[in-house]
Structures are given as structure tokens and as C-alpha cells.
Design an enzyme around this catalytic site. Structure first.
Site, PDB file in Angstrom:
ATOM      1  N   HIS A 103       0.836  -1.210   0.000  1.00 37.52           N
ATOM      2  CA  HIS A 103       0.000   0.000   0.000  1.00 37.52           C
ATOM      3  C   HIS A 103       0.869   1.258   0.000  1.00 37.52           C
ATOM      4  O   HIS A 103       1.217   1.794   1.058  1.00 37.52           O
ATOM      5  CB  HIS A 103      -0.925  -0.013   1.218  1.00 37.52           C
ATOM      6  CG  HIS A 103      -2.001   1.007   1.149  1.00 37.52           C
ATOM      7  ND1 HIS A 103      -3.210   0.876   1.774  1.00 37.52           N
ATOM      8  CD2 HIS A 103      -2.061   2.205   0.516  1.00 37.52           C
ATOM      9  CE1 HIS A 103      -3.966   1.935   1.536  1.00 37.52           C
ATOM     10  NE2 HIS A 103      -3.281   2.767   0.774  1.00 37.52           N
ATOM     11  N   HIS A 105       1.532   5.119  -2.138  1.00 38.39           N
ATOM     12  CA  HIS A 105       1.102   6.114  -3.131  1.00 38.39           C
ATOM     13  C   HIS A 105       2.348   6.728  -3.765  1.00 38.39           C
ATOM     14  O   HIS A 105       3.100   7.429  -3.086  1.00 38.39           O
ATOM     15  CB  HIS A 105       0.233   7.195  -2.466  1.00 38.39           C
ATOM     16  CG  HIS A 105      -1.060   6.651  -1.934  1.00 38.39           C
ATOM     17  ND1 HIS A 105      -2.206   6.612  -2.689  1.00 38.39           N
ATOM     18  CD2 HIS A 105      -1.366   6.082  -0.746  1.00 38.39           C
ATOM     19  CE1 HIS A 105      -3.183   6.060  -1.971  1.00 38.39           C
ATOM     20  NE2 HIS A 105      -2.694   5.728  -0.789  1.00 38.39           N
ATOM     21  N   ARG A 107       2.139   8.729  -6.397  1.00 43.39           N
ATOM     22  CA  ARG A 107       1.717  10.051  -6.909  1.00 43.39           C
ATOM     23  C   ARG A 107       2.033  10.273  -8.389  1.00 43.39           C
ATOM     24  O   ARG A 107       2.054  11.411  -8.854  1.00 43.39           O
ATOM     25  CB  ARG A 107       2.354  11.183  -6.094  1.00 43.39           C
ATOM     26  CG  ARG A 107       1.986  11.167  -4.621  1.00 43.39           C
ATOM     27  CD  ARG A 107       0.509  11.408  -4.408  1.00 43.39           C
ATOM     28  NE  ARG A 107       0.190  11.574  -2.981  1.00 43.39           N
ATOM     29  CZ  ARG A 107      -0.839  10.999  -2.387  1.00 43.39           C
ATOM     30  NH1 ARG A 107      -1.655  10.192  -3.061  1.00 43.39           N
ATOM     31  NH2 ARG A 107      -1.087  11.206  -1.115  1.00 43.39           N
ATOM     32  N   ASP A 348       0.706   2.660   3.854  1.00 38.89           N
ATOM     33  CA  ASP A 348      -0.159   3.696   3.255  1.00 38.89           C
ATOM     34  C   ASP A 348       0.636   4.994   3.090  1.00 38.89           C
ATOM     35  O   ASP A 348       0.132   6.091   3.359  1.00 38.89           O
ATOM     36  CB  ASP A 348      -1.430   3.916   4.088  1.00 38.89           C
ATOM     37  CG  ASP A 348      -2.478   4.734   3.331  1.00 38.89           C
ATOM     38  OD1 ASP A 348      -2.280   5.019   2.136  1.00 38.89           O
ATOM     39  OD2 ASP A 348      -3.494   5.090   3.955  1.00 38.89           O
ATOM     40  N   GLY A 367      -3.209  12.139   4.887  1.00 37.20           N
ATOM     41  CA  GLY A 367      -2.172  11.208   4.450  1.00 37.20           C
ATOM     42  C   GLY A 367      -0.808  11.570   4.993  1.00 37.20           C
ATOM     43  O   GLY A 367      -0.487  12.747   5.152  1.00 37.20           O
TER      44      GLY A 367
HETATM   45 ZN   LIG Z   1      -7.249   4.530   1.801  1.00 42.19          ZN
HETATM   46 ZN   LIG Z   2      -3.894   4.738   0.621  1.00 45.03          ZN
END
Ligand SMILES: [Zn+2]
Ligand SMILES: [Zn+2]
Length: 475
Positions: A103, A105, A107, A348, A367
Site C-alpha cells: 500500500h 502512493h 503520486r 499507506d 495522508g
Molecule cells: Zn485509503
Molecule cells: Zn492509501
């Protein structure tokens, strides 16, 4: 869970459909992780404490990496370095199977000012990871095969470690029309997720679950009922009441998880629940697993270590979705991780620009980053305090491979060389010398942590080596 395991492949980057999943008559699916070309390392790690709970290994030893594999494991001082090998005098260090984060990101495309494939995978390598999966909530959304293919191409040019790309469940993450899941699976989607948003409609979710069976790719779910979370910016509870901020109740998460476990059980499909934050959700998952539902789940370091108490500071590095919850919730996550109700740890990692995170708490984006600090934060707060066993933490930090059918990192002769070397005594301050990530919105920024990754070998190549960490070469 064993149903997600696959036999080890000779090709360290390749993988197959998860066992038990129908593959539309195609046998192995053509799904694989991508990275930039990197030379196979020849490294002799001497005298490290070798710890691999899956292999039942916890003893000092030598480990030789050669031709992409763990070529030999032996007693301390028993292995000789081949010509041209690098030797790491690792007495006092631990060697683990490198971690897997399902998980992240990156971007990219769209917000390369916050992160890109190169910086994100560099951050992952610095955190001890040998594989990551990137989320599709980019601009544009990864909802078609051409976008997915272009990202994979980019990873083959830039990624420091094997990287997989997930595709969205619905077109544009709009929650209505399903993407061409079969075509996306064929183009190499690692999984399907609308992460950042829930799939609101139970009917759409049911439809997606049927395609899950056909594609073999698991559905990874960001669980939140938007009619309950509303415009909340933190956990709904005593602290939000004191601060006068709109809250997100824990039932926003648990009710959706209950719905989707019911649907997955009904359709005999497989789901993976992302970033579990609440005790109620852990309880729902425990019941679903006991009833035989094919569900796995992850917890993030920030939810395992922090509570909504931190939000009193109004520091936006404590703003994320789902939000930090209460001490009771946090303890339930730790217990759930220990018991295996929560299968793995996932960061995350969610980079945001400094300007956006400098907005007032209510306005700042949700985030936080975490790839570079994940192991050290958990080691400091949960292992050194005696709450969790070191071996269990190592297992849970590698277990993100299983729901997604990735190669399982292990310290075994003949296995693909995925190794991280860690100094468990090293004390450092998060962010003191900057970040490999392009963004600095780390939930542990400024914290003094104990335990530092010195080196990471991913799929046979050295992906990270701490600057001060010298290696001697044999001539
Ligand atoms: Zn999420
Ligand atoms: Zn996420």
C-alpha cells in the site's frame, strides 16, 4: 494466509496468480513486478543474526548473495567470498527477509512534485523493502490498460525495487462503472482498488467481486461509509469534541467492512481490507475469518502506534484517513496483528507537498509518509517495549506479499535474494538528514527511533546502502 501463497519462482520478479483463484482457464496470469535494470550483486554478509520466522531461522551465520539468489547460508565464518564479492562484516547486525508493502502512493502520474517512481522506490529501499504495490488514485486514475502499461514502462526505467501497480475497480474511481478488469489483469494489474474512496454501492461491489474471481486479482478495499464520515477530519470522540473538529466515527469503517465481508462470503470472492483503524473492524474481521470468508487485512504503523491524542497538537502530520483513533482501538490493532486477524503491516505511504500540509488542520490533505520509518517506529514502540516479538514483526512486515500472490521473501538457499540488514541498536532521528521520499509529511518526523536499515538487497541487487555504511570489496 496460505491460500495466497505461490510456489517460489526461478525468476525473482515473476509471480503467478494466487492459488485457489480461477484464472479464466489461462493457468498462470501474466502479472509481474517491474524495476529498472540492476546488476546482480555478489555480497557475502558475514556473521549477522539471521532471522526468518517463516523458515524457523534465528541464529548467527554467513549469507552469500550471488546471481540474484541466496547462494549459500552457513555458520559464522564458514563461507568464503567469491572473486569480486563485496564483504559486509555484519556482526551485531540482523539480516531479515526484506519487507513488502502492498500500500504505497507513488503520486505518478500527476503529482510528481510530491513523489515519483524513482523517489518512492528509493524511500522504500531505504526502509528495507524489496517490493511495493502502488495505488491507482493518480491523475489520471489508473483505470485503463494503456495507463497501466505506461507506468510499468516507467518502473522498468526508474524503480529501485520491484514495483507493482494496482488498477482502479471503477472507471475514474467514480464508483459506478467497473473497469475492464480482465484486460487490466492481462496487462499486469497487481490488484484492484479504489483506494482513497470506498465503493459506495453494494451492487457495484458485488459485481466487482464476481470479476475478482475471474481475474484472480484480489480487491483491496478502502472502507468508509461517506454518509457516516461526512466532512470529518479526525476520529469522532472526546478529543474531536474538545477541539471542536468534525469527527469520523469508527462505525464508518466497521459497517462497510461488515458489508463487504458478507458480500465476499456470498460470492466466494477474495478481499483485502486496507488500513484497519478501529477495534470494531478487528472484531468484524475476526468473525468473518472464523466463518471462512476469504479476507485479509493490513494495519499501518501510525494506527498501531499513535492515537487521536496526537491531534491535539493540530500537527497535520497526524491527519490521515482513516484517522488516528483511541488508545482502545490502537490496542485492538496490536492484539489483532499478534493474533493474525490483521495479516500484515502496510504503510499507506501518502506523500503531500509542504504547502498543502502547511494549511490549517481542517483544510490540509489527509495522508502521511512512512516507508523510511516503518520498521524503526514499530521496533521502538512495540518490540523494545516487549509488546510484540521481533520475529512476529518481521513476518508481518513481509506478509503483504501473500494476499497479492507476490514472491514470499525468505532467507533460504536458492530463494530470490531479498534481504535487509538492520542495526537494532542504532538510534536516529527521523528526517534528521532529510528523506529519500520527495515529501516530508512523515507521522514520525523528528522522533528519535531505535533500529536502522543499513542495506537492502531486492531481487538480487543492492537497492539501498546507508551512506556511512562501508563495504569492503574482495579483489
Ligand atoms: Zn485509503
Ligand atoms: Zn492509501
Amino acid at each position: 494466509m496460505s491460500d495466497g501463497r505461490i510456489p517460489r519462482s526461478a525468476d525473482p520478479l515473476s509471480r503467478a496468480a494466487a492459488g485457489g483463484a480461477a484464472t479464466g482457464g489461462g493457468g498462470l496470469l501474466r502479472r509481474s513486478l517491474d524495476r529498472a535494470p540492476a546488476p546482480d550483486a555478489t555480497v557475502l554478509i558475514r556473521g549477522a543474526q539471521l532471522l526468518d520466522p517463516r523458515a524457523g531461522l534465528d541464529q548467527p551465520g554467513d549469507l552469500l548473495v550471488r546471481e540474484g539468489e541466496i547462494a549459500e547460508i552457513g555458520a559464522p565464518g564458514s563461507l568464503t567470498a567469491p572473486e569480486g564479492a563485496e564483504i559486509v562484516e555484519a556482526e551485531g547486525l540482523h539480516a531479515f527477509p526484506a519487507f513488502v508493502d502492498p500500500h504505497v502512493h507513488l503520486r505518478t502520474p500527476g503529482r510528481e512534485d510530491e513523489e515519483d517512481v524513482e523517489t518512492g522506490t528509493r524511500a522504500a529501499a531505504a526502509g528495507g523493502y524489496c517490493a511495493i504495490l502502488a495505488m491507482p488514485n493518480t491523475d489520471p486514475v489508473v483505470d485503463s490498460a494503456p495507463i497501466l502499461r505506461s507506468l510499468r514502462e516507467r518502473a522498468r526505467a526508474e524503480a529501485r525495487i520491484p514495483t507493482g501497480f494496482t488498477a482502479s475497480i471503477t472507471v475514474g474511481m467514480g464508483g459506478e462503472r467497473l473497469t475492464e478488469m480482465a484486460e487490466l489483469a492481462d496487462a499486469g494489474a497487481a490488484a484492484f482498488t479504489d483506494d482513497g474512496l470506498p465503493v459506495r454501492s453494494a451492487g457495484v461491489m458485488r459485481h466487482a467481486l464476481r470479476y475478482q474471481r475471474l481475474s484472480g486479482c484480489v480487491l483491496a478495499l478502502h472502507e468508509e461509509d461517506p454518509t457516516l464520515s461526512g466532512d470529518g477530519v479526525m476520529h469522532e470522540g472526546a478529543v474531536s469534541a474538545v477541539l471542536g473538529l468534525a469527527g469520523i466515527p469508527s462505525v464508518s469503517e466497521s459497517t462497510m467492512v461488515a458489508r463487504d465481508c458478507e458480500l465476499a462470503g456470498y460470492e466466494s470472492s477474495r478481499i483485502h481490507v486496507q488500513h484497519v483503524s478501529a477495534r470494531r473492524t478487528v472484531e468484524v474481521l475476526a468473525r468473518a475469518k472464523a466463518a471462512g470468508v476469504q479476507v485479509t487485512a493490513e494495519a499501518s504503523p501510525h494506527h498501531l502506534l499513535l492515537t487521536d491524542d496526537a491531534v491535539r497538537s493540530l500537527d497535520t502530520n497526524f491527519k490521515m484517513n482513516p484517522p488516528l483513533r483511541t488508545e482502545d482501538d490502537r490496542q485492538a490493532l496490536v492484539d489483532g496483528l499478534r493474533a493474525g486477524v490483521l495479516d500484515c503491516i502496510a504503510t499507506d505511504h501518502a506523500p503531500h507537498s509542504r504547502e498543502e500540509k502547511e494549511e490549517p488542520f481542517e483544510l490540509a490533505p489527509m495522508g502521511v509518509t512512512g516507508l523510511e520509518s516503518a520498521f524503526a517506529a514499530i521496533h521502538t514502540d512495540l518490540v523494545l517495549t516487549g509488546v510484540l516479538d521481533l520475529g512476529l514483526v518481521v513476518e508481518r512486515m513481509t506478509a503483504g506479499c501473500e494476499p497479492f500472490g507476490l514472491v514470499v521473501p525468505t532467507l533460504a538457499k536458492g530463494a530470490p535474494a531479498n534481504v535487509c540488514l538492520v542495526d537494532l541498536d542504532a538510534v536516529w532521528e527521523v528526517g534528521e538528514s532529510g528523506y529519500e521520499s520527495r515529501s516530508a509529511n512523515c507521522a514520525f518526523d523528528g522522533r528519535r527511533l531505535t533500529g536502522r536499515v543499513r542495506m537492502t538487497v531486492a531481487a538480487g541487487a543492492v537497492a539501498f546502502r546507508e551512506r556511512s555504511f562501508a563495504i569492503e570489496a574482495v579483489r
